[in-house]
Design a protein around this motif. Structure first.
Motif, PDB file in Angstrom:
ATOM      1  N   GLY A  19       2.110  -1.093  -0.347  1.00  0.00           N
ATOM      2  CA  GLY A  19       1.285  -2.254  -0.034  1.00  0.00           C
ATOM      3  C   GLY A  19       0.719  -2.273   1.367  1.00  0.00           C
ATOM      4  N   LYS A  20       0.768  -1.141   2.076  1.00  0.00           N
ATOM      5  CA  LYS A  20       0.250  -1.080   3.450  1.00  0.00           C
ATOM      6  C   LYS A  20      -1.233  -0.712   3.497  1.00  0.00           C
ATOM      7  CE  LYS A  20       4.687   0.281   5.383  1.00  0.00           C
ATOM      8  NZ  LYS A  20       5.430   1.399   5.984  1.00  0.00           N
ATOM      9  N   GLN A  21      -1.768  -0.167   2.417  1.00  0.00           N
ATOM     10  CA  GLN A  21      -3.185   0.230   2.359  1.00  0.00           C
ATOM     11  C   GLN A  21      -3.816  -0.472   1.163  1.00  0.00           C
ATOM     12  OE1 GLN A  21      -4.003   4.473   2.672  1.00  0.00           O
ATOM     13  NE2 GLN A  21      -5.767   4.274   1.313  1.00  0.00           N
ATOM     14  N   ASP A  22      -4.878  -1.224   1.427  1.00  0.00           N
ATOM     15  CA  ASP A  22      -5.507  -1.962   0.334  1.00  0.00           C
ATOM     16  C   ASP A  22      -6.948  -1.531   0.060  1.00  0.00           C
ATOM     17  OD1 ASP A  22      -6.696  -3.036   2.567  1.00  0.00           O
ATOM     18  OD2 ASP A  22      -6.196  -5.109   2.114  1.00  0.00           O
ATOM     19  N   VAL A  23      -7.379  -0.429   0.676  1.00  0.00           N
ATOM     20  CA  VAL A  23      -8.701   0.133   0.404  1.00  0.00           C
ATOM     21  C   VAL A  23      -8.561   1.645   0.283  1.00  0.00           C
ATOM     22  CG1 VAL A  23     -11.053   0.493   1.274  1.00  0.00           C
ATOM     23  CG2 VAL A  23      -9.927  -1.699   1.651  1.00  0.00           C
ATOM     24  N   GLY A 121      -5.660  -3.920  -5.651  1.00  0.00           N
ATOM     25  CA  GLY A 121      -4.768  -5.033  -5.952  1.00  0.00           C
ATOM     26  C   GLY A 121      -3.363  -4.518  -6.149  1.00  0.00           C
ATOM     27  N   LYS A 122      -2.713  -4.997  -7.191  1.00  0.00           N
ATOM     28  CA  LYS A 122      -1.308  -4.645  -7.414  1.00  0.00           C
ATOM     29  C   LYS A 122      -1.165  -3.280  -8.080  1.00  0.00           C
ATOM     30  CE  LYS A 122      -0.927  -6.917 -11.853  1.00  0.00           C
ATOM     31  NZ  LYS A 122      -1.803  -7.887 -12.303  1.00  0.00           N
ATOM     32  N   VAL A 123      -0.022  -2.656  -7.837  1.00  0.00           N
ATOM     33  CA  VAL A 123       0.312  -1.404  -8.503  1.00  0.00           C
ATOM     34  C   VAL A 123       0.693  -1.751  -9.943  1.00  0.00           C
ATOM     35  CG1 VAL A 123       1.944   0.532  -8.581  1.00  0.00           C
ATOM     36  CG2 VAL A 123       1.045  -0.267  -6.383  1.00  0.00           C
ATOM     37  N   ILE A 124       0.023  -1.099 -10.889  1.00  0.00           N
ATOM     38  CA  ILE A 124       0.239  -1.382 -12.307  1.00  0.00           C
ATOM     39  C   ILE A 124       1.384  -0.553 -12.864  1.00  0.00           C
ATOM     40  CG2 ILE A 124      -0.823  -1.266 -14.600  1.00  0.00           C
ATOM     41  CD1 ILE A 124      -3.565  -1.709 -13.111  1.00  0.00           C
TER      42      ILE A 124
END
Length: 129
Positions: A19-23, A121-124
């Motif tokens: 969750g540290k990288q969102d792009v 977004g979230k990891v699926i």
């Protein structure tokens, strides 16, 4: 669900997983353009820029929408993998300090230096972690 599969390095893979990288971004080249963008001209959609009629009408470059990215860290059969939701995407043209578009030349044609940015977004799901 429309999913784009990409190779990714270990550091980026771990940062997305944690969750540290969102792009996640990819450069758009003539060789991969149909994978990342499409062109809108005179209310018609084109996959390749070379198919667009040569006139003075504006050409809009739009990123292809994907619901998720399937990211693979490595080329082994058992390489770590994850599927992450794409919340949005944007087409980004790089410019110099004076605001001029950056370009490069390939096979005698000039192209913009650009990327598609996928906002995550979230990891699926994960595999081989």
């Amino acid at each position: 669900m429309k999913v784009l599969t990409l190779q990714i390095n270990k550091e980026c893979f771990q940062n997305i997983l944690n969750g540290k990288q969102d792009v996640e971004h990819r450069y758009v080249y003539p060789s991969n353009v149909t994978r990342y963008v499409y062109f809108k001209h005179d209310d018609k959609v084109y996959k390749k820029q070379s198919d667009i009629p040569d006139d003075d009408k504006e050409i809009e470059v739009l990123p292809i929408h994907y619901d998720a990215l399937y990211l693979i860290n490595g080329r082994r059969k058992d390489a770590p993998r994850l599927t992450v939701e794409v919340r949005g995407e944007e087409y980004v043209i790089f410019t110099d300090e004076e605001g001029n578009d950056l370009t490069f030349e390939e096979n005698g044609k000039t192209y913009l230096v650009c990327q598609v940015w996928y906002h995550l977004g979230k990891v699926i799901s994960t595999e081989n972690i």
